[in-house]
Design an enzyme around this catalytic site. Sequence first.
Site, PDB file in Angstrom:
ATOM      1  N   SER A  52      15.024 -74.302  27.506  1.00 53.95           N
ATOM      2  CA  SER A  52      13.834 -74.222  26.641  1.00 53.95           C
ATOM      3  C   SER A  52      14.225 -74.268  25.158  1.00 53.95           C
ATOM      4  O   SER A  52      13.376 -74.517  24.305  1.00 53.95           O
ATOM      5  CB  SER A  52      13.019 -72.956  26.935  1.00 53.95           C
ATOM      6  N   HIS A  53      15.488 -74.020  24.846  1.00 55.99           N
ATOM      7  CA  HIS A  53      15.955 -74.079  23.452  1.00 55.99           C
ATOM      8  C   HIS A  53      17.180 -74.976  23.307  1.00 55.99           C
ATOM      9  O   HIS A  53      18.036 -74.754  22.460  1.00 55.99           O
ATOM     10  CB  HIS A  53      16.179 -72.660  22.907  1.00 55.99           C
ATOM     11  N   PHE A 126      12.694 -72.711  15.324  1.00 58.37           N
ATOM     12  CA  PHE A 126      12.448 -73.319  16.634  1.00 58.37           C
ATOM     13  C   PHE A 126      13.452 -72.829  17.662  1.00 58.37           C
ATOM     14  O   PHE A 126      13.423 -73.260  18.812  1.00 58.37           O
ATOM     15  CB  PHE A 126      12.590 -74.858  16.542  1.00 58.37           C
ATOM     16  N   THR A 165       5.817 -64.831  20.016  1.00 57.40           N
ATOM     17  CA  THR A 165       6.663 -64.582  21.191  1.00 57.40           C
ATOM     18  C   THR A 165       7.858 -63.706  20.814  1.00 57.40           C
ATOM     19  O   THR A 165       8.598 -63.236  21.682  1.00 57.40           O
ATOM     20  CB  THR A 165       7.110 -65.910  21.823  1.00 57.40           C
ATOM     21  N   PHE A 184      15.867 -62.008  24.205  1.00 56.63           N
ATOM     22  CA  PHE A 184      14.663 -62.431  24.942  1.00 56.63           C
ATOM     23  C   PHE A 184      13.414 -62.250  24.106  1.00 56.63           C
ATOM     24  O   PHE A 184      13.377 -61.441  23.173  1.00 56.63           O
ATOM     25  CB  PHE A 184      14.515 -61.687  26.277  1.00 56.63           C
ATOM     26  N   ALA A 185      12.413 -63.051  24.462  1.00 56.76           N
ATOM     27  CA  ALA A 185      11.094 -62.938  23.851  1.00 56.76           C
ATOM     28  C   ALA A 185      10.477 -61.611  24.274  1.00 56.76           C
ATOM     29  O   ALA A 185      10.773 -61.095  25.362  1.00 56.76           O
ATOM     30  CB  ALA A 185      10.208 -64.097  24.331  1.00 56.76           C
ATOM     31  N   GLU A 193       9.441 -72.154  27.611  1.00 60.43           N
ATOM     32  CA  GLU A 193       9.543 -72.196  29.073  1.00 60.43           C
ATOM     33  C   GLU A 193       8.216 -72.691  29.663  1.00 60.43           C
ATOM     34  O   GLU A 193       8.205 -73.481  30.619  1.00 60.43           O
ATOM     35  CB  GLU A 193       9.869 -70.783  29.574  1.00 60.43           C
ATOM     36  N   PRO A 311      23.533 -59.234  30.923  1.00 56.92           N
ATOM     37  CA  PRO A 311      22.942 -60.334  30.171  1.00 56.92           C
ATOM     38  C   PRO A 311      24.077 -61.107  29.506  1.00 56.92           C
ATOM     39  O   PRO A 311      25.042 -60.477  29.063  1.00 56.92           O
ATOM     40  CB  PRO A 311      22.083 -59.642  29.117  1.00 56.92           C
ATOM     41  N   SER A 312      23.929 -62.395  29.412  1.00 59.11           N
ATOM     42  CA  SER A 312      24.903 -63.334  28.824  1.00 59.11           C
ATOM     43  C   SER A 312      25.978 -63.791  29.801  1.00 59.11           C
ATOM     44  O   SER A 312      26.653 -64.786  29.542  1.00 59.11           O
ATOM     45  CB  SER A 312      25.527 -62.855  27.499  1.00 59.11           C
ATOM     46  N   ARG A 315      25.042 -67.198  30.931  1.00 63.54           N
ATOM     47  CA  ARG A 315      25.187 -68.159  29.829  1.00 63.54           C
ATOM     48  C   ARG A 315      26.664 -68.548  29.628  1.00 63.54           C
ATOM     49  O   ARG A 315      26.994 -69.723  29.469  1.00 63.54           O
ATOM     50  CB  ARG A 315      24.604 -67.517  28.557  1.00 63.54           C
TER      51      ARG A 315
HETATM   52  P1  NDP Z   1      14.586 -64.579  29.481  1.00 66.21           P
HETATM   53  O1  NDP Z   1      13.394 -63.825  29.961  1.00 66.21           O
HETATM   54  O2  NDP Z   1      15.166 -65.624  30.346  1.00 66.21           O
HETATM   55  O3  NDP Z   1      15.686 -63.480  29.116  1.00 66.21           O
HETATM   56  C1  NDP Z   1      16.849 -63.891  28.558  1.00 66.21           C
HETATM   57  C2  NDP Z   1      17.833 -62.749  28.405  1.00 66.21           C
HETATM   58  O4  NDP Z   1      17.851 -61.905  29.544  1.00 66.21           O
HETATM   59  C3  NDP Z   1      19.207 -63.352  28.305  1.00 66.21           C
HETATM   60  O5  NDP Z   1      20.009 -62.503  27.509  1.00 66.21           O
HETATM   61  C4  NDP Z   1      19.627 -63.373  29.772  1.00 66.21           C
HETATM   62  O6  NDP Z   1      21.020 -63.499  29.951  1.00 66.21           O
HETATM   63  C5  NDP Z   1      19.111 -62.038  30.234  1.00 66.21           C
HETATM   64  N1  NDP Z   1      18.858 -62.009  31.684  1.00 66.21           N
HETATM   65  C6  NDP Z   1      18.043 -62.815  32.378  1.00 66.21           C
HETATM   66  N2  NDP Z   1      18.062 -62.468  33.703  1.00 66.21           N
HETATM   67  C7  NDP Z   1      18.921 -61.433  33.808  1.00 66.21           C
HETATM   68  C8  NDP Z   1      19.378 -60.643  34.907  1.00 66.21           C
HETATM   69  N3  NDP Z   1      18.938 -60.847  36.154  1.00 66.21           N
HETATM   70  N4  NDP Z   1      20.253 -59.659  34.669  1.00 66.21           N
HETATM   71  C9  NDP Z   1      20.687 -59.433  33.405  1.00 66.21           C
HETATM   72  N5  NDP Z   1      20.303 -60.146  32.333  1.00 66.21           N
HETATM   73  C10 NDP Z   1      19.418 -61.128  32.530  1.00 66.21           C
HETATM   74  O7  NDP Z   1      14.359 -65.287  28.061  1.00 66.21           O
HETATM   75  P2  NDP Z   1      13.031 -65.562  27.262  1.00 66.21           P
HETATM   76  O8  NDP Z   1      12.262 -66.609  27.962  1.00 66.21           O
HETATM   77  O9  NDP Z   1      12.366 -64.291  26.952  1.00 66.21           O
HETATM   78  O10 NDP Z   1      13.657 -66.163  25.895  1.00 66.21           O
HETATM   79  C11 NDP Z   1      14.459 -67.321  25.939  1.00 66.21           C
HETATM   80  C12 NDP Z   1      14.909 -67.696  24.561  1.00 66.21           C
HETATM   81  O11 NDP Z   1      13.816 -68.051  23.762  1.00 66.21           O
HETATM   82  C13 NDP Z   1      15.648 -66.615  23.789  1.00 66.21           C
HETATM   83  O12 NDP Z   1      16.944 -67.109  23.488  1.00 66.21           O
HETATM   84  C14 NDP Z   1      14.838 -66.416  22.526  1.00 66.21           C
HETATM   85  O13 NDP Z   1      15.595 -66.217  21.332  1.00 66.21           O
HETATM   86  C15 NDP Z   1      14.101 -67.712  22.423  1.00 66.21           C
HETATM   87  N6  NDP Z   1      12.871 -67.524  21.674  1.00 66.21           N
HETATM   88  C16 NDP Z   1      12.839 -67.865  20.353  1.00 66.21           C
HETATM   89  C17 NDP Z   1      11.706 -67.627  19.608  1.00 66.21           C
HETATM   90  C18 NDP Z   1      11.643 -67.892  18.147  1.00 66.21           C
HETATM   91  O14 NDP Z   1      10.620 -67.607  17.544  1.00 66.21           O
HETATM   92  N7  NDP Z   1      12.652 -68.437  17.527  1.00 66.21           N
HETATM   93  C19 NDP Z   1      10.507 -67.055  20.213  1.00 66.21           C
HETATM   94  C20 NDP Z   1      10.683 -66.696  21.605  1.00 66.21           C
HETATM   95  C21 NDP Z   1      11.810 -66.944  22.295  1.00 66.21           C
HETATM   96  P3  NDP Z   1      21.604 -64.966  30.333  1.00 66.21           P
HETATM   97  O15 NDP Z   1      21.372 -65.790  29.107  1.00 66.21           O
HETATM   98  O16 NDP Z   1      23.029 -64.770  30.662  1.00 66.21           O
HETATM   99  O17 NDP Z   1      20.798 -65.442  31.503  1.00 66.21           O
HETATM  100  O1  PYC Z   2       9.828 -70.492  22.902  1.00 69.89           O
HETATM  101  O2  PYC Z   2       8.410 -69.002  22.166  1.00 69.89           O
HETATM  102  C1  PYC Z   2       9.241 -69.888  21.982  1.00 69.89           C
HETATM  103  C2  PYC Z   2       9.620 -70.234  20.600  1.00 69.89           C
HETATM  104  C3  PYC Z   2       8.914 -70.017  19.468  1.00 69.89           C
HETATM  105  C4  PYC Z   2       9.659 -70.489  18.421  1.00 69.89           C
HETATM  106  C5  PYC Z   2      10.814 -70.979  18.946  1.00 69.89           C
HETATM  107  N1  PYC Z   2      10.773 -70.810  20.282  1.00 69.89           N
END
Ligand code: NDP
Ligand code: PYC
Length: 345
Positions: A52-53, A126, A165, A184-185, A193, A311-312, A315
């Site tokens: 998603s990113h 973004f 988010t 995470f968001a 996503e 977490p991580s 990744r």
């Molecule tokens: P997720 O709900 O997938 O959560 C991601 C985090 O949770 C990661 O650190 C991941 O580690 C960890 N995780 C997931 N599953 C497990 C598990 N079973 N056990 C332990 N840890 C776990 O992500 P989101 O959809 O909430 O967000 C995704 C991305 O979107 C983020 O990187 C965020 O920065 C970005 N984002 C950016 C925004 C912006 O405004 N710039 C706005 C919103 C989101 P791993 O990576 O190892 O799976």
């Molecule tokens: O996925 O929610 C999102 C997001 C917002 C800005 C960048 N990513």
Amino acid sequence: MTLAPDADTVRLSLDEARSLARRVLSAAGLSPAHVDAVAETMVAGERDGCASHGLYRLLVAADSIAKGVVSVDAAPALDEPAPALVRVDGGGGFAQLAFERGRPLLVEKARRFGIAALALNNVVHFAALWPEVETLARDGLVALAFTPSHAWVAPEGGTKPVFGTNPIAFGWPRPGPHPFVFDFATSATARGEIELRRRAGEPVPADWGYDADGASTTVAEDVLAGAMRTFGGHKGSALAAMVELLAGPLIGDLTSQESLDADAGRKGSPLGGELILALDPAGFLGAAAGQHLQRAEALFEAIQAQGARLPSERRYAARAVSEREGVAIPAALHRDILKLLERKD
Ligand code: NDP
Ligand code: PYC
């Protein structure tokens, strides 16, 4: 570049992915310094299995540039509002270059004072936040990052968007190859996503959001047009509010509602601020820092000992595979990315 046997995916080496990202961003009109910073972030996302990113964000960035939401050649301007504070005015450009400009002074101040903060103002966002906290943790610092986005998310108990988010990212330095990082968001999932589900014609879980009438729905488009939900009910809702406050009014920047208002219906990426905190373990602990960081390892071992993952972990495992084998992206996404070049060539 190779087509997978079913031709549903296209495989790219990381160098090919980087070169594609750079060509697209340059063709979109982004200045070279921004191209470098933005392309690295997108390739890192794809490399680490954060679709998603990852390269999908080329479509998003090119769209925001075409709509005039982003200043393509903004020169970030740095100042120091107080001894432990750094501020970078991104001038309406993408956040990645502003972070790069502010990071060395943030690190220096965190080491000098034990704690320091970097505010990015007036940046277009973004991206995922983990690249930033991961790099600070690799410098031996504990790091936190927050940013609002556009008002897409309803507070718990309501059905109309107020929050962005609003991700929260955390990095902790560890001995060994990789820091502990989560990111995470505060919404049930990132909006990106849901956009990927829409592109793939897939439903979303019923607890991800509401349609425009406030009813639960599994239709991705309807959630995008209605309201997303926070994760964890009232807890995610409170954390989303915290992110609004920390990376909005506290640093003199926009809330997610104000960002959406400033967008004026263009549907570009969010404009506003980001707050990054950095703490040096040696600030509290001096020479004993190493010994206490070692105690933290017992916590990580206790998590993993029962089969839970950190977490991580996923990744970093994805990164190792991508470094060997490259990345596979949907053929439809690859086609859409190439179309951005056709328009410019
Ligand atoms: P997720 O709900 O997938 O959560 C991601 C985090 O949770 C990661 O650190 C991941 O580690 C960890 N995780 C997931 N599953 C497990 C598990 N079973 N056990 C332990 N840890 C776990 O992500 P989101 O959809 O909430 O967000 C995704 C991305 O979107 C983020 O990187 C965020 O920065 C970005 N984002 C950016 C925004 C912006 O405004 N710039 C706005 C919103 C989101 P791993 O990576 O190892 O799976
Ligand atoms: O996925 O929610 C999102 C997001 C917002 C800005 C960048 N990513």
